[in-house]
Write a protein that holds these residues in place. Structure first.
Motif, short mmCIF file in Angstrom:
data_model
loop_
_atom_site.label_atom_id
_atom_site.label_comp_id
_atom_site.label_asym_id
_atom_site.label_seq_id
_atom_site.Cartn_x
_atom_site.Cartn_y
_atom_site.Cartn_z
N SER A 96 0.84 -1.19 0.00
CA SER A 96 0.00 0.00 0.00
C SER A 96 0.88 1.25 0.00
CB SER A 96 -0.87 -0.01 1.27
OG SER A 96 -1.47 1.23 1.50
N TYR A 97 0.46 2.24 -0.77
CA TYR A 97 1.17 3.51 -0.82
C TYR A 97 0.15 4.64 -0.88
CZ TYR A 97 3.66 7.55 -2.62
OH TYR A 97 4.16 8.81 -2.77
N PHE A 98 0.41 5.71 -0.10
CA PHE A 98 -0.41 6.92 -0.23
C PHE A 98 0.40 8.11 0.24
CE2 PHE A 98 -1.59 5.18 3.94
CZ PHE A 98 -1.45 6.28 4.77
N GLU A 99 -0.13 9.28 -0.10
CA GLU A 99 0.49 10.54 0.29
C GLU A 99 -0.47 11.29 1.19
OE1 GLU A 99 2.73 10.77 -4.02
OE2 GLU A 99 1.05 12.13 -3.61
N TYR A 100 0.05 11.78 2.30
CA TYR A 100 -0.74 12.55 3.26
C TYR A 100 -0.40 14.02 3.10
CZ TYR A 100 -2.51 14.48 7.59
OH TYR A 100 -3.17 15.26 8.50
N THR A 101 -1.43 14.83 2.81
CA THR A 101 -1.20 16.24 2.54
C THR A 101 -1.71 17.15 3.66
OG1 THR A 101 -3.29 16.41 1.32
CG2 THR A 101 -1.30 15.87 0.05
N GLY A 102 -2.22 16.57 4.73
CA GLY A 102 -2.73 17.37 5.84
C GLY A 102 -1.64 17.86 6.76
N ASP A 103 -2.07 18.50 7.87
CA ASP A 103 -1.08 19.00 8.83
C ASP A 103 -1.29 18.44 10.24
OD1 ASP A 103 -3.36 20.38 9.60
OD2 ASP A 103 -2.63 22.33 8.96
N ASN A 104 -2.24 17.48 10.38
CA ASN A 104 -2.45 16.86 11.68
C ASN A 104 -2.85 15.40 11.46
OD1 ASN A 104 -3.23 16.00 14.24
ND2 ASN A 104 -3.98 18.03 14.81
N TRP A 105 -1.82 14.55 11.29
CA TRP A 105 -2.03 13.13 10.98
C TRP A 105 -2.91 12.45 12.03
CZ3 TRP A 105 -2.11 9.51 7.50
CH2 TRP A 105 -1.96 8.17 7.86
N GLU A 106 -2.59 12.64 13.30
CA GLU A 106 -3.35 11.97 14.37
C GLU A 106 -4.83 12.36 14.33
OE1 GLU A 106 -2.46 9.47 16.30
OE2 GLU A 106 -0.53 9.51 15.25
N GLU A 107 -5.11 13.62 14.14
CA GLU A 107 -6.50 14.08 14.07
C GLU A 107 -7.22 13.46 12.87
OE1 GLU A 107 -8.38 18.23 12.84
OE2 GLU A 107 -7.44 18.30 14.84
N ASP A 108 -6.57 13.43 11.73
CA ASP A 108 -7.19 12.87 10.53
C ASP A 108 -7.39 11.36 10.66
OD1 ASP A 108 -7.63 15.24 9.13
OD2 ASP A 108 -5.61 15.24 8.30
N VAL A 109 -6.45 10.66 11.26
CA VAL A 109 -6.60 9.22 11.47
C VAL A 109 -7.76 8.95 12.42
CG1 VAL A 109 -5.49 7.20 12.51
CG2 VAL A 109 -4.22 8.64 10.94
N GLN A 110 -7.88 9.74 13.48
CA GLN A 110 -8.98 9.57 14.43
C GLN A 110 -10.32 9.85 13.76
OE1 GLN A 110 -8.03 11.96 17.84
NE2 GLN A 110 -6.30 10.66 18.41
N LYS A 111 -10.36 10.88 12.90
CA LYS A 111 -11.60 11.20 12.18
C LYS A 111 -12.00 10.02 11.30
CE LYS A 111 -11.16 14.16 8.86
NZ LYS A 111 -10.99 15.37 8.05
#
Length: 112
Positions: A57-72
């Motif tokens: 699996s490969y992806f690019e994360y463009t946000g600024d708060n990984w933990e918050e986005d993962v929790q969402k």
């Protein structure tokens, strides 16, 4: 932008079901991936010489708060149902925290 890669095994008797699921992903799951600032998400399959079926699996994360986005994403009901359908198809390649099946990989080369 942060790049993420991971690996897992797919059970041979679940391979076709897993492929079929990903040939027609649920629209709400795709919307949540996008809302979580994940782009260029790809999953690749390979059967190794010993018969093991692996997924990369490969992806690019463009946000600024990984933990918050993962929790969402983890709080989203449709995404949780998707994971409940997909996870029984998979087997971790190494010891991981309970409920996890994708092992993170370390980048060794990148050329933009």
């Amino acid at each position: 932008m942060t790049r993420y890669a991971s690996i897992t095994q797919v059970k041979e008797d679940k391979l076709e079901a897993y492929k079929a699921l990903h040939a027609e992903p649920w629209p709400g799951v795709l919307r949540m991936i996008e809302a979580s600032h994940i782009r260029n998400y790809s999953i690749f399959w390979k059967q190794l010489p010993d018969g093991t079926h692996v997924l990369f699996s490969y992806f690019e994360y463009t946000g600024d708060n990984w933990e918050e986005d993962v929790q969402k994403m983890a709080a989203d009901e449709e995404t949780r149902r998707w994971w409940d359908v997909c996870k029984p198809c998979l087997t971790a390649v190494e010891a991981l925290p309970e409920g996890e099946v994708w092992a993170p990989m370390q980048s060794v080369f990148y050329h933009p």
